[in-house]
Motif scaffolding. Structure first.
Motif, PDB file in Angstrom:
ATOM      1  N   VAL A 139       7.607  -1.015  -3.718  1.00 43.84           N
ATOM      2  CA  VAL A 139       7.286  -2.110  -4.629  1.00 43.84           C
ATOM      3  C   VAL A 139       8.126  -2.001  -5.901  1.00 43.84           C
ATOM      4  O   VAL A 139       8.767  -0.988  -6.148  1.00 43.84           O
ATOM      5  CB  VAL A 139       5.785  -2.101  -5.018  1.00 43.84           C
ATOM      6  CG1 VAL A 139       4.924  -2.381  -3.813  1.00 43.84           C
ATOM      7  CG2 VAL A 139       5.400  -0.795  -5.673  1.00 43.84           C
ATOM      8  N   ARG A 157      13.340  -9.475  -2.796  1.00 43.87           N
ATOM      9  CA  ARG A 157      12.804 -10.204  -3.954  1.00 43.87           C
ATOM     10  C   ARG A 157      11.289 -10.144  -3.946  1.00 43.87           C
ATOM     11  O   ARG A 157      10.611 -11.116  -3.659  1.00 43.87           O
ATOM     12  CB  ARG A 157      13.302 -11.647  -3.934  1.00 43.87           C
ATOM     13  CG  ARG A 157      14.795 -11.737  -4.175  1.00 43.87           C
ATOM     14  CD  ARG A 157      15.229 -13.135  -4.542  1.00 43.87           C
ATOM     15  NE  ARG A 157      16.669 -13.168  -4.763  1.00 43.87           N
ATOM     16  CZ  ARG A 157      17.245 -12.948  -5.945  1.00 43.87           C
ATOM     17  NH1 ARG A 157      16.510 -12.715  -6.999  1.00 43.87           N
ATOM     18  NH2 ARG A 157      18.556 -12.976  -6.067  1.00 43.87           N
ATOM     19  N   LYS A 158      10.768  -8.972  -4.240  1.00 44.06           N
ATOM     20  CA  LYS A 158       9.319  -8.786  -4.269  1.00 44.06           C
ATOM     21  C   LYS A 158       8.882  -8.642  -5.706  1.00 44.06           C
ATOM     22  O   LYS A 158       9.363  -7.765  -6.405  1.00 44.06           O
ATOM     23  CB  LYS A 158       8.948  -7.482  -3.569  1.00 44.06           C
ATOM     24  CG  LYS A 158       9.041  -7.465  -2.077  1.00 44.06           C
ATOM     25  CD  LYS A 158       8.620  -6.071  -1.630  1.00 44.06           C
ATOM     26  CE  LYS A 158       8.475  -5.956  -0.136  1.00 44.06           C
ATOM     27  NZ  LYS A 158       7.918  -4.642   0.213  1.00 44.06           N
ATOM     28  N   ASP A 159       8.002  -9.503  -6.131  1.00 44.55           N
ATOM     29  CA  ASP A 159       7.492  -9.391  -7.492  1.00 44.55           C
ATOM     30  C   ASP A 159       6.150 -10.089  -7.501  1.00 44.55           C
ATOM     31  O   ASP A 159       6.071 -11.273  -7.176  1.00 44.55           O
ATOM     32  CB  ASP A 159       8.471 -10.058  -8.473  1.00 44.55           C
ATOM     33  CG  ASP A 159       8.110  -9.750  -9.913  1.00 44.55           C
ATOM     34  OD1 ASP A 159       6.891  -9.713 -10.217  1.00 44.55           O
ATOM     35  OD2 ASP A 159       9.020  -9.553 -10.737  1.00 44.55           O
ATOM     36  N   VAL A 160       5.104  -9.374  -7.833  1.00 42.00           N
ATOM     37  CA  VAL A 160       3.764  -9.975  -7.786  1.00 42.00           C
ATOM     38  C   VAL A 160       3.707 -11.206  -8.680  1.00 42.00           C
ATOM     39  O   VAL A 160       3.072 -12.203  -8.356  1.00 42.00           O
ATOM     40  CB  VAL A 160       2.698  -8.944  -8.211  1.00 42.00           C
ATOM     41  CG1 VAL A 160       1.314  -9.560  -8.136  1.00 42.00           C
ATOM     42  CG2 VAL A 160       2.760  -7.733  -7.314  1.00 42.00           C
ATOM     43  N   GLN A 186       5.862 -13.371  -9.140  1.00 44.87           N
ATOM     44  CA  GLN A 186       6.458 -14.515  -8.487  1.00 44.87           C
ATOM     45  C   GLN A 186       5.676 -14.904  -7.227  1.00 44.87           C
ATOM     46  O   GLN A 186       5.422 -16.079  -6.986  1.00 44.87           O
ATOM     47  CB  GLN A 186       7.909 -14.161  -8.115  1.00 44.87           C
ATOM     48  CG  GLN A 186       8.534 -15.043  -7.069  1.00 44.87           C
ATOM     49  CD  GLN A 186       9.729 -14.375  -6.417  1.00 44.87           C
ATOM     50  OE1 GLN A 186      10.752 -14.141  -7.049  1.00 44.87           O
ATOM     51  NE2 GLN A 186       9.606 -14.043  -5.147  1.00 44.87           N
ATOM     52  N   ASP A 187       5.251 -13.891  -6.475  1.00 44.08           N
ATOM     53  CA  ASP A 187       4.690 -14.168  -5.150  1.00 44.08           C
ATOM     54  C   ASP A 187       3.208 -14.545  -5.187  1.00 44.08           C
ATOM     55  O   ASP A 187       2.725 -15.234  -4.308  1.00 44.08           O
ATOM     56  CB  ASP A 187       4.827 -12.930  -4.253  1.00 44.08           C
ATOM     57  CG  ASP A 187       6.250 -12.432  -4.200  1.00 44.08           C
ATOM     58  OD1 ASP A 187       7.148 -13.257  -4.402  1.00 44.08           O
ATOM     59  OD2 ASP A 187       6.459 -11.236  -3.968  1.00 44.08           O
ATOM     60  N   TRP A 188       2.510 -14.057  -6.162  1.00 42.34           N
ATOM     61  CA  TRP A 188       1.056 -14.214  -6.165  1.00 42.34           C
ATOM     62  C   TRP A 188       0.649 -14.522  -7.601  1.00 42.34           C
ATOM     63  O   TRP A 188       0.141 -13.647  -8.294  1.00 42.34           O
ATOM     64  CB  TRP A 188       0.444 -12.883  -5.706  1.00 42.34           C
ATOM     65  CG  TRP A 188      -1.010 -12.892  -5.343  1.00 42.34           C
ATOM     66  CD1 TRP A 188      -1.547 -13.293  -4.160  1.00 42.34           C
ATOM     67  CD2 TRP A 188      -2.101 -12.412  -6.130  1.00 42.34           C
ATOM     68  NE1 TRP A 188      -2.896 -13.099  -4.173  1.00 42.34           N
ATOM     69  CE2 TRP A 188      -3.270 -12.562  -5.362  1.00 42.34           C
ATOM     70  CE3 TRP A 188      -2.223 -11.882  -7.419  1.00 42.34           C
ATOM     71  CZ2 TRP A 188      -4.524 -12.198  -5.808  1.00 42.34           C
ATOM     72  CZ3 TRP A 188      -3.472 -11.515  -7.886  1.00 42.34           C
ATOM     73  CH2 TRP A 188      -4.620 -11.675  -7.075  1.00 42.34           C
ATOM     74  N   PRO A 189       0.909 -15.735  -8.053  1.00 41.62           N
ATOM     75  CA  PRO A 189       0.770 -16.006  -9.491  1.00 41.62           C
ATOM     76  C   PRO A 189      -0.617 -15.656 -10.025  1.00 41.62           C
ATOM     77  O   PRO A 189      -1.612 -15.866  -9.343  1.00 41.62           O
ATOM     78  CB  PRO A 189       1.003 -17.516  -9.585  1.00 41.62           C
ATOM     79  CG  PRO A 189       1.704 -17.887  -8.331  1.00 41.62           C
ATOM     80  CD  PRO A 189       1.256 -16.935  -7.291  1.00 41.62           C
ATOM     81  N   LYS A 218      11.122 -15.458 -11.648  1.00 43.96           N
ATOM     82  CA  LYS A 218      11.877 -15.131 -10.434  1.00 43.96           C
ATOM     83  C   LYS A 218      12.109 -13.623 -10.386  1.00 43.96           C
ATOM     84  O   LYS A 218      12.459 -13.021 -11.396  1.00 43.96           O
ATOM     85  CB  LYS A 218      13.236 -15.837 -10.451  1.00 43.96           C
ATOM     86  CG  LYS A 218      13.128 -17.363 -10.399  1.00 43.96           C
ATOM     87  CD  LYS A 218      13.043 -17.859  -8.957  1.00 43.96           C
ATOM     88  CE  LYS A 218      12.834 -19.358  -8.911  1.00 43.96           C
ATOM     89  NZ  LYS A 218      11.469 -19.781  -9.251  1.00 43.96           N
ATOM     90  N   ARG A 247      -4.452  -8.026  -9.211  1.00 38.61           N
ATOM     91  CA  ARG A 247      -3.116  -7.447  -9.035  1.00 38.61           C
ATOM     92  C   ARG A 247      -2.298  -7.705 -10.279  1.00 38.61           C
ATOM     93  O   ARG A 247      -2.535  -8.663 -11.012  1.00 38.61           O
ATOM     94  CB  ARG A 247      -2.401  -8.078  -7.844  1.00 38.61           C
ATOM     95  CG  ARG A 247      -2.883  -7.596  -6.507  1.00 38.61           C
ATOM     96  CD  ARG A 247      -2.276  -8.460  -5.436  1.00 38.61           C
ATOM     97  NE  ARG A 247      -1.078  -7.859  -4.851  1.00 38.61           N
ATOM     98  CZ  ARG A 247      -0.164  -8.566  -4.181  1.00 38.61           C
ATOM     99  NH1 ARG A 247      -0.270  -9.869  -4.084  1.00 38.61           N
ATOM    100  NH2 ARG A 247       0.871  -7.967  -3.654  1.00 38.61           N
ATOM    101  N   ARG A 268       6.601  -0.638 -13.005  1.00 38.75           N
ATOM    102  CA  ARG A 268       7.119   0.070 -11.838  1.00 38.75           C
ATOM    103  C   ARG A 268       6.775  -0.594 -10.522  1.00 38.75           C
ATOM    104  O   ARG A 268       7.147  -0.101  -9.482  1.00 38.75           O
ATOM    105  CB  ARG A 268       6.536   1.472 -11.800  1.00 38.75           C
ATOM    106  CG  ARG A 268       7.024   2.302 -12.911  1.00 38.75           C
ATOM    107  CD  ARG A 268       6.200   3.543 -12.973  1.00 38.75           C
ATOM    108  NE  ARG A 268       5.732   3.715 -14.325  1.00 38.75           N
ATOM    109  CZ  ARG A 268       4.903   4.664 -14.673  1.00 38.75           C
ATOM    110  NH1 ARG A 268       4.453   5.491 -13.775  1.00 38.75           N
ATOM    111  NH2 ARG A 268       4.528   4.776 -15.912  1.00 38.75           N
ATOM    112  N   GLU A 277       3.787  -3.033  -8.032  1.00 39.92           N
ATOM    113  CA  GLU A 277       2.483  -3.629  -7.838  1.00 39.92           C
ATOM    114  C   GLU A 277       1.338  -2.668  -8.172  1.00 39.92           C
ATOM    115  O   GLU A 277       1.282  -1.553  -7.666  1.00 39.92           O
ATOM    116  CB  GLU A 277       2.365  -4.055  -6.365  1.00 39.92           C
ATOM    117  CG  GLU A 277       1.022  -4.606  -5.989  1.00 39.92           C
ATOM    118  CD  GLU A 277       0.737  -4.421  -4.501  1.00 39.92           C
ATOM    119  OE1 GLU A 277       1.215  -3.443  -3.911  1.00 39.92           O
ATOM    120  OE2 GLU A 277       0.038  -5.259  -3.943  1.00 39.92           O
TER     121      GLU A 277
END
Lengths: 174, 411, 144, 330
Positions: B217, B227-230, B232-235, B245, B313, B318, B320
């Motif tokens: 993560v 492109r994993k970023d909480v 961005q992915d799970w507002p 982004k 979350r 560092r 998630e």
């Protein structure tokens, strides 16, 4: 990806093995509110691996954590997955609940499908006394190797002995 | 030397700060090359979740804050969201903005801290000193806004504990200008330095497929090009409104290689991103209440009635962070509380990273995941076979005698 | 033999015995330009063998207790122990856990406590200086 | 020169050298701190450090080989001190000029490194052993280019026929810059640069401080040393820094300023001595202080590769140019 698809995929893959499936929604944001959907459901340990494979087929699969609790005669495990992790706005949190009896605390390990699950499974071994079938490494992770007590269990009489109630200065003041 | 070298096991550790990540590495080395690694965390395991199950929720918040001194807002932010989701509490908009502002300030401080530590791990102390000098500025602002340099105690269930007053706006904006002005130079110092590049390029490589399989993560995964970023992915909070982004080395114009250099790139770019977020939040932040229930006894009473479960979350500096909380009506304490810190997920990524590296790479590879100063001042030796215990009283007596003796010049 | 040179040439070794990292970063901050402890001759060293002062942070966890004792043994005399932070001084918020055996003074003798969560770098420097003062008093034959 | 006279001079040089070494170390630390945006320790800090270490308990770990562990710091200090006796100090000839030559200096310079490596092995700690291995690899890496530089200079001086070629006194008395043609000057410049690169490596300073890399192997060689033993290594390190800088001065910039200014006698000697100290400081500042502030630590294989191939090639090129120049100038 929508939560509906995830729910449908789980139902299709597991049939009756998947129970109490529901979608919980919330609204987040201030200027342009969005709806966040989470999938929650209950499965049996027998269908855990098929369930994870079904989730993996839907997109990049990430296991956030396995939560666990001692609920009397049984242990409840909650698998928190992020399906489609890393796809913008297309991620769905899926929580699968699983209960196992304390007399036979065994569940299949996810490591073969999702190697990253090893850390969290090893943690459950030491904290709840769960056994994972097929885990590559089952040593203790956070607790000393010789510590036999499982701290999250409620039926551990020895735990009280390890817990330090007071520090010296408190006794002195008292 | 070959035979002699073969036998070596180098233990490094054991303290690696974060929730449960104080770590002992045992490296098997041949000469300078690492042929195997075993990782044993748990030395700073304080049993926080266990303690949390025996305290009321406000006390739990203080515990969560002290899971990690660097992510000291990330854990509370995740926890309060989990509890709010479980209890169905609405958070006033202004409070959401303030949480985001403080969380992003923390990201700036954490990434700069990491950059300095990384420089130190490379033996480049000048860069450590200069980076930390720059970092003091964001700590000043954090102190100004929250009252403390570390452990800010800002989030509370249903809101935040302190508002940002109008007089504080210009100071924050001044800080934004300060960092904007410095950003180019900062990037230049780190990314265009030949000796930094020599030590970080193609070191500690994590391939994208490995990162995905091992559930990496945060910047660790993003440096590998995922492109994993909480955010961005799970507002959550107001991050959805801000259109965040995820940042990968592609945004710097290079192909992601997943090495330590890329992790520097990602973290530096995220500093710039956080500055933009803070600026936007200051502009867009509406006026209004900052808490749902201001009085703590009333809040506790409300939480005691609540029943339900929830997930919170947060994208910590560092990676998630996730908290799961289950509440039962009539109980002050949570029935289940599970915390996951980012390094917990990234732990497994160390195995491929260390493969076939050199002893000299250990500190920077270890540090590349987790911006803590683990090895810097806490590498010490595990001496096998010296297990004798000296009890405290005896130790105290002996040492006092000896110190006194030496002090008086008879030693 | 005199201890007077201790006053301006202190080598410090930092042990984290289960701390949350808050104190640890403040110790490092004390080294960097704004606080710069090196101007007082204080230096952070990489091994307890070189140390005069042990800076201990954090409530002592079960596996760290024995290790802390060993580091204390390894440090050559004369030495002082400074506990940085509230949880090392009193256990702080970390009470009633199966894995916390602290505070630090239950494991090794402590000379100076620096409270705070975390203490500011200035306070940490002050704590180290107080530790030296204590060593000097010992030199003068006073009981502390 | 009588034995007693030599003894006096030796004591003077050793004490003066040690004093100077610590002062230079203090200045080095102060300047490095200033470059890092800090205030830095007072210049007398190294004296305080040594004074304190002498008061501290000296621990010998149980796993160590006791005699070797205790002997090595002395060996390192003695070797570093002896080098000073072979070096011309400003206007004065080396104290031991009659008793050896530049090859001896090369050997002596290697002794502290070997002593540190043996001390590391003797300490029985894995970090100490890794540090010792690294020290030896370093030694093998930098000795060759260093030897090429010295041999090249000595060979050229021998061609002049002005005295024993391998004597440092001769080398210092006959600066080559004026004796060679343009090709030779180019060769000398190359050799000078090689020597400047070798200097921080010889002294194990960043970017070449891998034997004691604090973040990697926690002080490495020194990890088990404490008290008096550590103080001795500390002094040896300081002395070696001055000795190395003085060697660079003797080989390449042995000029005095008293003669061109027309000052002779005691005043001239004092002036030359002061100028010598300034030169030593400049070399140290250029090759140690600025370098250690401006670079990250390199890895041992990067150093070994860099020294064995490119640096040796540059040194060889310098040698070749000197040879060509000799052929041209005659």
């Amino acid at each position: 990806m929508r939560a509906q698809e995830v729910l449908a995929a789980l139902k299709e893959a597991l049939g009756d093995g998947f129970r109490d499936g529901e979608i919980r929604t919330r609204t987040v944001g201030v200027k342009s509110p969005q709806t966040i959907e989470e999938v929650w459901g209950r499965i049996d340990r027998g269908v855990l691996l098929p369930a994870v494979r079904a989730l993996k087929d839907l997109g990049p699969l990430h296991i956030s954590i396995i939560s666990g609790a001692d609920v009397g005669e049984e242990i409840e495990l909650l698998y928190h997955f992020a399906v489609g992790f890393g796809t913008e706005g297309g991620e769905v949190m899926v929580t699968l609940k699983l209960t196992i009896p304390k007399s036979d605390p065994v569940v299949p390990s996810l490591c073969e499908v999702l190697p990253g699950a090893e850390t969290t499974e090893r943690e459950k071994i030491e904290f709840l006394g769960v056994r994972f079938e097929g885990i590559p490494d089952s040593r203790h992770l956070f607790l000393p190797e010789d510590m036999e007590v499982h701290p999250w269990r409620k039926d551990e009489p020895e735990l009280a002995g390890l817990v330090k109630r007071k520090v010296k200065w408190e006794e002195r003041d008292g | 030397m070959g035979e002699l070298a073969k036998a070596f096991e180098i233990p490094i550790g054991p303290v690696h700060p974060a929730l449960k990540e104080p770590i002992r590495f045992t490296f098997r080395v041949e000469g300078e090359r690492i042929v195997g690694v075993d990782i044993k965390p748990g030395f700073a395991h304080r049993g926080i979740e266990f303690m949390g199950l025996h305290r009321n929720l406000v006390q739990v918040l203080y515990l969560a804050e002290r899971i990690c001194g660097i992510c000291s807002i990330s854990h509370p932010v995740a926890l309060v969201q989990a509890v709010e989701n479980a209890a169905g509490i609405e958070v006033p908009p202004r409070a959401q903005y303030i949480r985001v502002i403080v969380a992003e300030l923390e990201r700036i401080h954490s990434h700069l801290l990491w950059a300095g530590v990384a420089a130190h791990e490379l033996g480049f102390d000048t860069l450590l000193h200069l980076t930390w000098k720059v970092r003091e500025r964001v700590l000043d602002i954090l102190e100004e806004l929250t009252g403390n340099r570390v452990n800010y105690a800002i989030p509370i269930y249903g809101g935040v504990r302190r508002d940002i007053t109008p007089e504080q706006y210009p100071r924050v904006q001044e800080m934004i200008r300060y960092y904007r002005g410095l950003f180019e130079e900062l990037c230049d110092r780190f990314l265009n330095d030949a000796s930094v590049e020599a030590r970080t390029r193609d070191v500690g490589v994590l391939e994208p497929d490995e990162a995905e399989a091992l559930c990496a993560v945060g910047p660790t995964a993003r440096a590998s090009g995922l492109r994993k970023d909480v955010r961005q992915d799970w507002p959550y909070l107001v991050y959805g409104d801000l259109g965040i982004k995820a940042i990968t080395p592609e945004d710097y114009g290079t192909e992601p290689r997943g090495d330590v250099y890329d992790r520097i790139v990602v973290r530096l770019l995220e500093v710039a991103q956080s500055i933009d977020i803070i600026e936007r939040c200051l502009e867009e932040m509406p006026e209004g209440e900052i808490t749902f229930i201001p009085k703590i006894p009333a809040l506790l009473a409300q939480l005691k009635k609540a029943e339900g479960e929830g997930i919170g979350r947060h994208e910590a500096p560092r990676g998630e962070v996730i908290h799961y909380v289950r509440l039962e009506a009539g109980k002050e304490e949570p029935v289940v509380w599970k915390v996951k810190a980012p390094t917990y997920s990234n732990l497994m990524s160390w195995y491929p990273m260390f493969e076939d590296q050199e002893i000299a790479d250990i500190p920077i590879v270890a540090a590349s995941i987790d911006p803590c100063m683990c090895c810097m001042d806490r590498v010490h030796l595990v001496r096998g076979g010296r297990e004798e215990l000296v009890w405290k009283e005896e130790l105290l007596k002996l040492s006092r005698e000896k110190t006194r003796k030496m002090a008086l010049g008879n030693g | 033999m005199k201890l007077s040179s201790f006053k301006r040439a202190l080598w410090v070794f930092h042990v984290a015995s289960g701390s949350c990292n808050g104190c640890d970063i403040e110790i490092v901050a004390a080294l960097t330009p704004r606080y710069d402890v090196e101007r007082f001759g204080i230096r952070l060293v990489g091994t307890p063998r070189h140390a005069d002062v042990l800076l201990v942070t954090g409530p002592v966890t079960r596996p760290m207790a024995e290790r802390l004792r060993r580091v204390y043994e390894q440090t050559p005399d004369p030495k002082a122990v400074v506990v940085v932070g509230g949880c090392g001084s009193t256990s702080g918020v970390f009470y009633e856990s199966y894995n916390v055996v602290g505070p630090v003074d239950e494991i090794i003798p402590v000379d100076v406590y620096v409270p705070g969560c975390p203490p500011r770098p200035e306070a940490i420097i002050d704590g180290v200086v107080k530790a030296v003062a204590k060593l000097e008093k010992l030199e003068a034959g006073e009981t502390v | 020169m009588s034995v007693l006279n030599a003894l006096w001079q030796a004591i003077l040089v050793l004490f003066g050298g040690t004093f100077l070494a610590l002062v230079y170390k203090g200045i080095d630390r102060k300047l490095a701190a200033q470059m890092q945006g800090r205030i830095g320790p007072p210049i007398r800090q190294p004296f305080l450090d040594v004074g304190k270490l002498l008061v501290k308990e000296t621990v010998v770990p149980r796993t160590a080989v006791r005699w070797a562990f205790n002997l090595m710091p002395f060996l390192a200090l003695i070797a570093a001190g002896t080098v000073l006796l072979y070096l011309p100090i400003g206007p004065f000839r080396p104290v031991l000029s009659g008793y050896g030559d530049v090859i001896v200096v090369l050997y002596l310079l290697a002794v502290p490194a070997v002593a540190m490596a043996l001390g590391g092995f003797a300490s029985g700690s894995p970090f100490g052993v890794v540090g010792a291995q690294r020290e030896l690899v370093m030694l093998m890496s930098y000795e060759f280019p260093l030897a090429v530089v010295v041999v090249a200079l000595a060979w050229r001086v021998a061609g002049l026929g002005v005295g024993p070629a391998f004597s440092l006194a001769t080398l210092a008395a006959n600066p080559l810059w004026a004796q060679v043609g343009p090709l030779g000057v180019l060769g000398l410049v190359l050799l000078f640069l090689v020597l400047l690169v070798v200097t921080p490596a010889e002294l194990s300073k960043i970017p070449f401080d891998i034997p004691e890399a604090e973040t990697e192997i926690a002080g490495g060689l020194m990890v088990e040393y404490s008290g008096v033993n550590l103080a001795l290594f500390y002094l040896a390190d300081a002395l070696k820094t001055v000795a190395m800088a003085a060697l660079v001065v003797a080989l390449f910039i042995p000029y005095g300023i008293a003669a061109p200014l027309g000052i002779s006698g005691v005043g001239g000697q004092i002036l030359d001595l002061a100028f010598f100290l300034v030169k030593v400081f400049c070399v140290m500042f250029a090759a140690v202080t600025t370098v250690r502030v401006a670079f990250a630590r390199l890895k041992v294989d990067q150093i070994a590769r860099g020294f064995w191939i490119p640096l040796t090639a540059v040194a060889a090129a310098g040698l070749l140019l000197l040879v060509l120049d000799k052929a041209v100038v005659g």
